[in-house]
Design an enzyme around this catalytic site. Structure first.
Site, PDB file in Angstrom:
ATOM      1  N   HIS A 127       0.827  -1.216   0.000  1.00  0.00           N
ATOM      2  CA  HIS A 127       0.000   0.000   0.000  1.00  0.00           C
ATOM      3  C   HIS A 127       0.861   1.265   0.000  1.00  0.00           C
ATOM      4  O   HIS A 127       1.329   1.704   1.048  1.00  0.00           O
ATOM      5  CB  HIS A 127      -0.891  -0.035   1.254  1.00  0.00           C
ATOM      6  CG  HIS A 127      -1.985   0.984   1.267  1.00  0.00           C
ATOM      7  ND1 HIS A 127      -3.221   0.737   1.831  1.00  0.00           N
ATOM      8  CD2 HIS A 127      -2.048   2.254   0.808  1.00  0.00           C
ATOM      9  CE1 HIS A 127      -3.988   1.800   1.709  1.00  0.00           C
ATOM     10  NE2 HIS A 127      -3.295   2.752   1.095  1.00  0.00           N
ATOM     11  N   HIS A 134       1.227   5.333  -2.047  1.00  0.00           N
ATOM     12  CA  HIS A 134       0.698   6.335  -2.974  1.00  0.00           C
ATOM     13  C   HIS A 134       1.916   7.026  -3.577  1.00  0.00           C
ATOM     14  O   HIS A 134       2.668   7.682  -2.851  1.00  0.00           O
ATOM     15  CB  HIS A 134      -0.172   7.348  -2.225  1.00  0.00           C
ATOM     16  CG  HIS A 134      -1.382   6.733  -1.590  1.00  0.00           C
ATOM     17  ND1 HIS A 134      -2.576   6.571  -2.251  1.00  0.00           N
ATOM     18  CD2 HIS A 134      -1.577   6.203  -0.351  1.00  0.00           C
ATOM     19  CE1 HIS A 134      -3.462   5.975  -1.440  1.00  0.00           C
ATOM     20  NE2 HIS A 134      -2.874   5.755  -0.290  1.00  0.00           N
ATOM     21  N   LEU A 135       2.112   6.857  -4.881  1.00  0.00           N
ATOM     22  CA  LEU A 135       3.304   7.447  -5.515  1.00  0.00           C
ATOM     23  C   LEU A 135       2.960   8.712  -6.310  1.00  0.00           C
ATOM     24  O   LEU A 135       3.841   9.349  -6.864  1.00  0.00           O
ATOM     25  CB  LEU A 135       4.022   6.416  -6.375  1.00  0.00           C
ATOM     26  CG  LEU A 135       4.547   5.188  -5.606  1.00  0.00           C
ATOM     27  CD1 LEU A 135       5.343   4.259  -6.518  1.00  0.00           C
ATOM     28  CD2 LEU A 135       5.395   5.576  -4.401  1.00  0.00           C
ATOM     29  N   ARG A 136       1.687   9.057  -6.387  1.00  0.00           N
ATOM     30  CA  ARG A 136       1.192  10.355  -6.887  1.00  0.00           C
ATOM     31  C   ARG A 136       1.412  10.612  -8.374  1.00  0.00           C
ATOM     32  O   ARG A 136       1.071  11.693  -8.851  1.00  0.00           O
ATOM     33  CB  ARG A 136       1.797  11.520  -6.092  1.00  0.00           C
ATOM     34  CG  ARG A 136       1.601  11.434  -4.578  1.00  0.00           C
ATOM     35  CD  ARG A 136       0.158  11.449  -4.185  1.00  0.00           C
ATOM     36  NE  ARG A 136      -0.006  11.608  -2.739  1.00  0.00           N
ATOM     37  CZ  ARG A 136      -0.993  11.051  -2.044  1.00  0.00           C
ATOM     38  NH1 ARG A 136      -1.918  10.330  -2.655  1.00  0.00           N
ATOM     39  NH2 ARG A 136      -1.078  11.227  -0.759  1.00  0.00           N
ATOM     40  N   ASN A 177      -5.344   6.235  -6.675  1.00  0.00           N
ATOM     41  CA  ASN A 177      -5.965   7.568  -6.522  1.00  0.00           C
ATOM     42  C   ASN A 177      -5.046   8.681  -7.018  1.00  0.00           C
ATOM     43  O   ASN A 177      -4.714   9.616  -6.311  1.00  0.00           O
ATOM     44  CB  ASN A 177      -6.413   7.811  -5.073  1.00  0.00           C
ATOM     45  CG  ASN A 177      -5.270   7.810  -4.067  1.00  0.00           C
ATOM     46  OD1 ASN A 177      -4.235   7.195  -4.300  1.00  0.00           O
ATOM     47  ND2 ASN A 177      -5.456   8.491  -2.951  1.00  0.00           N
ATOM     48  N   ASP A 194      -9.036   2.866  -2.917  1.00  0.00           N
ATOM     49  CA  ASP A 194      -8.457   3.450  -1.701  1.00  0.00           C
ATOM     50  C   ASP A 194      -8.488   4.978  -1.700  1.00  0.00           C
ATOM     51  O   ASP A 194      -8.153   5.633  -2.692  1.00  0.00           O
ATOM     52  CB  ASP A 194      -7.017   2.979  -1.513  1.00  0.00           C
ATOM     53  CG  ASP A 194      -6.463   3.465  -0.184  1.00  0.00           C
ATOM     54  OD1 ASP A 194      -7.053   3.136   0.850  1.00  0.00           O
ATOM     55  OD2 ASP A 194      -5.480   4.222  -0.201  1.00  0.00           O
ATOM     56  N   HIS A 203      -5.414  -0.771   5.725  1.00  0.00           N
ATOM     57  CA  HIS A 203      -5.156  -0.004   6.973  1.00  0.00           C
ATOM     58  C   HIS A 203      -6.202  -0.193   8.080  1.00  0.00           C
ATOM     59  O   HIS A 203      -6.880   0.763   8.481  1.00  0.00           O
ATOM     60  CB  HIS A 203      -4.963   1.485   6.665  1.00  0.00           C
ATOM     61  CG  HIS A 203      -5.905   2.112   5.666  1.00  0.00           C
ATOM     62  ND1 HIS A 203      -7.271   1.990   5.741  1.00  0.00           N
ATOM     63  CD2 HIS A 203      -5.664   2.893   4.589  1.00  0.00           C
ATOM     64  CE1 HIS A 203      -7.822   2.656   4.745  1.00  0.00           C
ATOM     65  NE2 HIS A 203      -6.864   3.220   4.021  1.00  0.00           N
ATOM     66  N   ASP A 208       1.062   2.526   3.758  1.00  0.00           N
ATOM     67  CA  ASP A 208       0.141   3.594   3.347  1.00  0.00           C
ATOM     68  C   ASP A 208       0.914   4.916   3.201  1.00  0.00           C
ATOM     69  O   ASP A 208       0.454   5.972   3.648  1.00  0.00           O
ATOM     70  CB  ASP A 208      -1.033   3.745   4.313  1.00  0.00           C
ATOM     71  CG  ASP A 208      -2.140   4.640   3.742  1.00  0.00           C
ATOM     72  OD1 ASP A 208      -2.046   5.038   2.554  1.00  0.00           O
ATOM     73  OD2 ASP A 208      -3.087   4.948   4.476  1.00  0.00           O
TER      74      ASP A 208
HETATM   75  C1  NCD Z   1      -4.519   8.708   1.403  1.00  0.00           C
HETATM   76  C2  NCD Z   1      -3.844   9.610   0.388  1.00  0.00           C
HETATM   77  O1  NCD Z   1      -3.310  10.646   0.769  1.00  0.00           O
HETATM   78  O2  NCD Z   1      -3.827   9.251  -0.788  1.00  0.00           O
HETATM   79  N1  NCD Z   1      -4.470   9.344   2.703  1.00  0.00           N
HETATM   80  C3  NCD Z   1      -4.460   8.709   3.870  1.00  0.00           C
HETATM   81  O3  NCD Z   1      -4.566   9.380   4.907  1.00  0.00           O
HETATM   82  N2  NCD Z   1      -4.340   7.398   3.979  1.00  0.00           N
HETATM   83  C4  NCD Z   1      -5.904   8.476   0.935  1.00  0.00           C
HETATM   84  C5  NCD Z   1      -6.862   8.095   1.985  1.00  0.00           C
HETATM   85  O4  NCD Z   1      -6.908   6.903   2.350  1.00  0.00           O
HETATM   86  O5  NCD Z   1      -7.584   8.961   2.459  1.00  0.00           O
END
Ligand code: NCD
Length: 466
Positions: free
Chosen positions: A88, A90-92, A122, A180, A260, A333
């Protein structure tokens, strides 16, 4: 640009990597022993008590003499682990490269000891189609180093209504589907998602949040939120979705994974479901194991995260569930946000904190406190998440592909912004002292991260030709 002849040799230039006297742990074969491990090319060539007897002998290791040998000398403190796997992140990229991009995110992953990371969809636009999935696969492969495994969206635009083309996504390289950041709240959509995804053997990863119960929420709902006068995110908003989804997973027999997990109620539901053989799995983040909502008392935006930091009773339930395997794995995460989203009022701040480079020291802290056994932690960071993603686990055994993480469990360091490779620095751990440092990360025999020289591990030599 310095020519390769003039620049100092780096560990990635070597043909043979030798780890002497390391504590190697591979939970899948119950390996936990002080051994030598010799890597040649992409493959682990030898594992054993005296596998690297002498450097002269290394010239015999399957190749002509004169191989360049990177020798990590006797380092009894060092742990050699199968390459870590993060389910998990997030690499944006695409769309929010000012927060993170593939290069910085995969660099941070390598520095955190991860040989494999799964990227959540996302992004902007959302990864709900084969073109984006393939772009991520191709681009990350071209970058080399830590491997990226795309997770595509469950629904078009993550809007919770229309299912994505999962056959296409799977063909493009997606290893799972998830919305997610958002929950698939409609029961009919979730049911069809589970049924459709199971056709392609894709696990469905749910962000468990009943949005109707969390509208406007800034933090966990409890005494702290009352004290601060902030709207809370009650535990039941997570528990209700986990309970419903477990029922759907049991009905459809599809692979269902809780992202999570954060509440004691969700742990209870999961434990009961697993005891009946329902195909459910779950992950927990280091921050949900370590931090409570009391940290929000200073309105620290770095502590605003989804799901929110909970209370001591939740943390204790999470410890127990991680230790006994009810929670299958640890996932970071990693959620990078820039100062634009974090240097503001708590109510305006985006939720999320970075995690890739802090996971190893934070989790080793729980091992040092006796909360989770080391072997269990290693399993939760390697084979367990790989299995959920349907990928082969990294191993420490002769003949296996060399995906390895070398860790110094007693190295102490202070978390500072300039030590972190991630583009974003949003973590409440800034300024804190931690114990445990990733020394090297090796992906398919290639050194993707190397801090060995800094730690005094490096001792590279030429093997003598015979
Ligand atoms: C995640 C994100 O920033 O992409 N943020 C997080 O607090 N885990 C997305 C999300 O789950 O809200």
């Amino acid at each position: 640009m310095p020519s390769s002849a003039s620049r100092p040799p780096s560990s990635s230039d070597y043909d043979v990597l030798v780890f002497r006297g390391v504590r190697a742990i591979d939970p899948l074969s119950n390996l936990d022993a002080i051994v030598d491990v010799v890597v040649e090319g992409k493959v682990i060539k030898r594992v054993g008590p005296n596998a690297a007897v002498s450097l002269a002998g290394l010239a015999d290791l399957g190749g002509p003499g004169g191989q360049r040998v990177f020798d990590v000398p006797h380092a009894p403190r060092a742990l050699l682990l199968p390459g870590l796997f993060d389910l998990h992140t997030h690499l944006r990229e695409p769309g929010q490269e000012y927060k993170e991009d593939l290069e910085s995110g995969l660099g941070a992953a390598a520095a955190g000891g991860f040989t494999d990371v799964c990227a959540m969809p996302n992004t902007r636009p959302v990864n709900d189609n084969r073109a984006i999935t393939e772009m991520l696969s191709y681009k990350s492969r071209a970058l080399g180093g830590t491997r990226l495994h795309p997770i595509a969206a469950i629904t078009v635009g993550q809007k919770g209504e229309v299912l994505t083309e999962m056959a296409d996504l799977k063909a493009g390289g997606a290893i799972a589907v998830s919305d997610d950041g958002y929950c698939v709240t409609r029961s009919d959509v979730m049911r069809r998602a589970l049924e459709y995804a199971s056709t392609f053997d894709l696990p469905v990863i749910q962000h468990c949040e009943d949005h109707a119960l969390t509208a406007g929420a800034q933090m966990h709902e409890g005494a702290m939120s009352t004290k601060l006068g902030l709207r809370g995110w009650p535990r039941v908003a997570e528990d209700i979705i986990v309970a419903r989804d477990v029922i759907l997973a049991e009905y459809t027999r599809a692979k269902y994974h809780v992202a999570h997990i954060s509440t004691l109620g969700a742990v209870r539901i999961l434990r009961e479901a697993k005891s009946r053989g329902v195909p459910v799995t779950a992950e927990v983040t280091p921050h949900h194991l370590l931090l409570t909502d009391a940290l929000l008392l200073g309105y620290n935006t770095a502590c605003k995260v989804n799901p929110p930091l909970r209370e001591k009773g939740d943390l204790e339930a999470l410890y127990e569930a991680l230790a006994d395997g009810t929670i299958d794995c640890v996932a970071t995460d990693h959620a990078p946000h820039s100062s634009l989203e974090k240097d503001c009022d708590l109510t305006d701040a985006s939720p999320g904190m970075i995690g890739l480079e802090l996971c190893v020291p934070l989790m080793l802290g729980l091992v040092h406190k006796g909360i989770v056994p080391l072997q269990r932690l290693v399993h939760a960071l390697t084979a367990a998440p790989a299995k959920i993603a349907g990928l082969p686990p990294s191993r420490i055994k002769e003949g296996a592909e060399a995906n390895l993480t070398l860790v110094d469990p007693s190295a102490e360091w202070t978390v500072t912004a300039d030590r972190l490779r991630s583009k974003s620095k949003n973590t409440p751990f800034l300024g804190q002292n931690v114990t445990g440092m990733v020394v090297m990360t090796i992906v398919s025999g290639v050194v993707a991260f190397d801090a060995s020289a800094k730690l005094g591990y490096e001792q590279s030599r030429q093997a003598r030709p015979k």
